[in-house]
Scaffold this active site. Structure first.
Site, PDB file in Angstrom:
ATOM      1  N   GLU A  20       2.235 -16.402  48.830  1.00 44.40           N
ATOM      2  CA  GLU A  20       3.059 -16.447  47.613  1.00 44.40           C
ATOM      3  C   GLU A  20       4.199 -15.436  47.681  1.00 44.40           C
ATOM      4  O   GLU A  20       5.296 -15.689  47.193  1.00 44.40           O
ATOM      5  CB  GLU A  20       2.210 -16.210  46.360  1.00 44.40           C
ATOM      6  CG  GLU A  20       1.098 -17.236  46.120  1.00 44.40           C
ATOM      7  CD  GLU A  20       1.600 -18.672  46.079  1.00 44.40           C
ATOM      8  OE1 GLU A  20       2.767 -18.897  45.718  1.00 44.40           O
ATOM      9  OE2 GLU A  20       0.816 -19.571  46.446  1.00 44.40           O
ATOM     10  N   ASP A  46       4.071 -27.195  48.838  1.00 44.77           N
ATOM     11  CA  ASP A  46       5.395 -26.727  49.268  1.00 44.77           C
ATOM     12  C   ASP A  46       6.169 -27.855  49.952  1.00 44.77           C
ATOM     13  O   ASP A  46       7.383 -27.962  49.813  1.00 44.77           O
ATOM     14  CB  ASP A  46       5.247 -25.542  50.230  1.00 44.77           C
ATOM     15  CG  ASP A  46       4.580 -24.362  49.545  1.00 44.77           C
ATOM     16  OD1 ASP A  46       4.776 -24.205  48.331  1.00 44.77           O
ATOM     17  OD2 ASP A  46       3.863 -23.610  50.226  1.00 44.77           O
TER      18      ASP A  46
HETATM   19 ZN    ZN Z   1       3.315 -22.206  48.784  1.00 46.15          ZN
END
Ligand code: ZN
Length: 375
Positions: free
Chosen positions: A60, A163
């Site tokens: 993160e 993502d």
């Molecule tokens: Zn991520």
């Protein structure tokens, strides 16, 4: 975020732990303890989970620190039992920047994998070649390696909320408009969630069902948020501001705010300075008012409970910019101030949401005009 507590602040970014994650660690600890594995073993199991989550936190921070390079702040990082979420204050200007921010997370796990490979690889062959093969996952560095490989693979799935979904959307957005691109990436995410869910049911794995739920909710939320934002593109604040509203003064007692709230005028009040003609100093929200009342004093001045980070909007500001600032500051309302510094109105999340519904209804009406769409 509700039900979460800040446990640390790293590089100016609060790291929060969600209640479900704390429960998850306790559950792991207790089940291994009651499984007759002893205290040391239970502590080791809980420690392993924490080590895995350290990798998630680093992931993160890969997003957050890359975002910072492009001038996008991160509000906080929250840990859930199935991963972490870095809440960025806004989406970066350029699609290329969004791609780099999205890829920076998995890149961190790739680095961890590369660091672990020289430790794990030489030993792995000996472990497997032993007369009675040793299960390599029981060995901490191998487990860590496995987890980081999985984090990379999972996050590169080209669908929201992973993502890879951001990368996919940015690629689609170069040909389609942003809302359509989001809908497609979110639709793929919902489809994958259903596959995960089906797999979880067939194989009887609750963890897979958990992941399916997480993916489905994430995909749906992203799609809804982008659709809402798109409604405001190019709309000035004057079109959405409330003109009939009450204000408070900083030196009014909280009891006056209670009176106005109970009269049903509004939930959030712009607060003006103590002297007549002073510009607004912030917003008194209903939740802040209730919190101040719970502390027991109705004679306290309104100014004590006023949020001062909400800023102001100008009538000619674009609604999308104001909405983005509201998302960033967490304020449910913003006073609208004219050129002479006087307050003209206010924008609230509630009336912005209503505007979005009205415009969506009008759009649907257009589609249903005779001969132009399905009945
Ligand atoms: Zn991520």
């Amino acid at each position: 975020m509700r039900w979460s507590w800040q446990i640390a602040k790293v590089a100016g970014i609060p790291v929060r732990i969600h209640a479900t994650f704390a429960l998850f660690i306790i559950w792991i600890f207790i089940t291994s303890l009651t499984g007759g594995q002893g205290f040391a073993h239970a502590a080791q199991a809980a420690g392993t989970i924490l080590a895995i989550f350290a990798c998630v936190v680093l992931h993160e921070f890969g997003h957050a620190l890359t975002a910072r390079r492009y001038g996008v702040k991160t509000r906080d990082i929250t840990l859930f039992p199935i991963g972490g979420v870095a809440r960025l204050e806004r989406i970066p200007e350029k699609p290329s920047q969004e791609i780099l921010i999205a890829l920076a997370g998995p890149a961190v796990n790739v680095v961890i994998v590369l660091a672990l490979l020289p430790i794990v690889l030489p030993v792995l062959s000996t472990l497997l070649a032993a007369p009675v093969p040793v299960y390599p996952m029981g060995w901490f560095p191998a487990l860590l390696l496995y987890v980081n490989v999985m984090l990379v693979l999972f996050n590169l799935i080209p669908a929201f909320p992973m993502d890879g979904g951001r990368v996919f959307r940015a690629a689609l957005a170069s040909r389609l408009d942003y809302v359509r691109a989001t809908q497609i990436a979110a639709g793929v995410g919902q489809g994958i969630a259903l596959l995960f869910g089906l797999g979880g049911l067939l194989r009887g794995e609750p963890m897979l069902l958990f992941i399916a739920l997480f993916v489905f909710i994430g995909a749906t939320q992203e799609s809804a948020a982008v659709q809402m934002r798109s409604v405001f593109t190019g709309v000035p604040v004057t079109r959405a501001m409330i003109r009939d509203f009450r204000t408070l003064r900083a030196d009014d007692p909280l009891s006056r705010a209670v009176d106005l709230l109970l009269e049903g005028h509004q939930q959030d009040f712009p607060v003006l300075g103590a002297r007549p003609g002073d510009p607004p100093i912030g917003i008194l929200t209903r939740s802040d008012l209730l919190r101040a009342l719970a502390e027991g004093r109705t004679d306290r001045p309104v100014g004590d409970a006023t949020r001062r980070n909400c800023g102001t909007a100008h009538p000619r500001d674009l609604l999308e910019d104001v909405f983005r600032r509201m998302e960033g500051s967490g304020c449910p309302a913003v006073p609208v101030v004219g050129d002479d510094g006087s307050i003209l109105g206010m924008v609230t999340l509630e009336n912005v949401g209503e505007l979005a519904m009205v415009r969506a209804a009008i759009d649907r009406g257009r589609v249903r005009e005779p001969g132009t769409g399905p009945r």
